[in-house]
Design a protein around this motif. Structure first.
Motif, mmCIF file in Angstrom:
data_model
loop_
_atom_site.group_PDB
_atom_site.id
_atom_site.type_symbol
_atom_site.label_atom_id
_atom_site.label_comp_id
_atom_site.label_asym_id
_atom_site.label_seq_id
_atom_site.Cartn_x
_atom_site.Cartn_y
_atom_site.Cartn_z
ATOM 1 N N ARG A 199 -8.462 -9.154 9.223
ATOM 2 C CA ARG A 199 -9.128 -7.883 9.549
ATOM 3 C C ARG A 199 -8.563 -7.286 10.824
ATOM 4 N N LEU A 200 -8.242 -8.140 11.797
ATOM 5 C CA LEU A 200 -7.673 -7.668 13.055
ATOM 6 C C LEU A 200 -6.330 -6.986 12.819
ATOM 7 N N CYS A 201 -5.473 -7.631 12.024
ATOM 8 C CA CYS A 201 -4.146 -7.066 11.761
ATOM 9 C C CYS A 201 -4.237 -5.789 10.935
ATOM 10 N N GLN A 202 -5.153 -5.755 9.967
ATOM 11 C CA GLN A 202 -5.327 -4.556 9.163
ATOM 12 C C GLN A 202 -5.811 -3.395 10.026
ATOM 13 N N ALA A 203 -6.737 -3.670 10.933
ATOM 14 C CA ALA A 203 -7.250 -2.632 11.816
ATOM 15 C C ALA A 203 -6.168 -2.119 12.757
ATOM 16 N N ASP A 204 -5.197 -2.973 13.071
ATOM 17 C CA ASP A 204 -4.120 -2.586 13.974
ATOM 18 C C ASP A 204 -3.001 -1.849 13.249
ATOM 19 N N GLY A 205 -3.138 -1.670 11.939
ATOM 20 C CA GLY A 205 -2.177 -0.871 11.196
ATOM 21 C C GLY A 205 -0.932 -1.593 10.750
ATOM 22 N N LEU A 206 -0.970 -2.937 10.655
ATOM 23 C CA LEU A 206 0.204 -3.662 10.181
ATOM 24 C C LEU A 206 0.464 -3.356 8.707
ATOM 25 N N THR A 207 1.716 -3.485 8.313
ATOM 26 C CA THR A 207 2.121 -3.213 6.938
ATOM 27 C C THR A 207 1.979 -4.479 6.102
ATOM 28 N N SER A 208 1.287 -4.374 4.975
ATOM 29 C CA SER A 208 1.154 -5.509 4.058
ATOM 30 C C SER A 208 2.383 -5.581 3.156
ATOM 31 N N LEU A 209 3.045 -6.746 3.147
ATOM 32 C CA LEU A 209 4.243 -6.947 2.334
ATOM 33 C C LEU A 209 3.949 -7.704 1.049
#
Length: 288
Positions: free
Chosen positions: A270-280
């Motif tokens: 959730r932290l990474c998603q909120a920070d706008g990281l790209t899902s590969l």
């Protein structure tokens, strides 16, 4: 050359290479698959293997004689003797039937090598509707600035001696997150900086080691870190502060990107998603 790129390329729903893990999409080539075959059984690390920083020998190896490579699917089995010895079969292909074929191969190889543990690793694309397992995420340091966070984060060695002494019990409490292993590497002097946060002169969270290595095409990559916050320290934003401090460190030290694996739906995810990281994509592992 063993692998045909015109076969393999369309089977790669997520950028995962056996024994190496997630790879930046621009670095993903047939040569990487050839490299892991050549390294099989040698105990040598490839120059761009993230695990080489810990020294010793490469434990996981490809069982090259049992690889199945066909136009519609590819099965690549690996064997590791570390801990609970395990056979894993990486199942590449678009059809769901590839999982059944991989499970059959994994069970056969586990029996041959007298092992109890047999797994199937299925890479899944980022468009997967109901993902499970771990999400592969990309942090691109060239996209936008990563400012230093406001908060009590500094390298462990920059804290007072009294605070530093609290790292050992913290690491022991977070053994399941790899912090005891990390602490052992720190004590042996084989570890890059580790960032920590403290509350009332006691370390309650850490992320590290902070280390940059070139990937297969020479781009500087911030290597994966161990990351944990004590249960009693959660819910205060300390995990976010540590994360942002690590991203600031990576960008300010010249890293181009970082790849992370986060448990789908977990706090780090959730932290990474909120920070706008790209899902590969996703890495889904099941028993064979």
């Amino acid at each position: 050359m063993f692998f045909r790129w015109d076969w393999l390329r369309h089977q790669l729903t997520a950028p995962i290479v056996p024994t190496l893990g997630p790879i930046h999409p621009t670095a993903l080539t047939v040569s990487m698959f050839e490299d892991v075959l050549r390294a099989a059984g040698t105990g040598d690390f490839l120059p761009y293997d993230k695990d080489r920083r810990w020294g010793g020998e490469k434990d996981e190896k490809v069982l090259r004689e049992d690889v199945v490579h066909q136009p519609e699917h590819t099965l690549i089995p690996t064997l590791t003797r570390r801990g609970r010895s395990t056979v894993k079969v990486f199942a590449y292909g678009l059809r769901d039937s590839v999982v059944e074929e991989a499970a059959e191969l994994a069970a056969k190889l586990a029996s041959r090598h007298d092992l109890v543990n047999a797994r199937v690793v299925r890479p899944l694309g980022p468009e997967t509707a109901h993902p499970r397992g771990t999400r592969i995420q990309l942090k691109d340091f060239t996209a936008r600035p990563c400012p230093a966070p406001d908060g009590p984060v500094r390298p462990v060695t920059a804290w007072s001696a009294a605070v530093q002494e609290t790292f050992a019990p913290f690491a022991e409490a977070m053994t399941g997150d790899g912090l005891a292993f990390l602490h052992a590497q720190m004590q042996a002097g084989r570890c890059s900086p580790v960032l920590a946060t403290a509350v009332e002169d006691r370390i309650v969270g850490a992320i590290g080691p902070m280390e940059i290595q070139p990937d297969a095409i020479g781009r500087p990559q911030l290597m994966p870190q161990y990351f944990a916050v004590l249960p009693e320290g959660r819910g205060q934003g300390l995990g976010r502060i540590l994360w942002r401090a690590a991203m600031h460190w990576g960008q300010s030290h010249g890293a181009a990107y970082q790849l992370l694996q986060t448990e789908v739906g977990g706090p780090s995810d959730r932290l990474c998603q909120a920070d706008g990281l790209t899902s590969l994509g996703f890495n889904h592992t099941t028993r064979a």
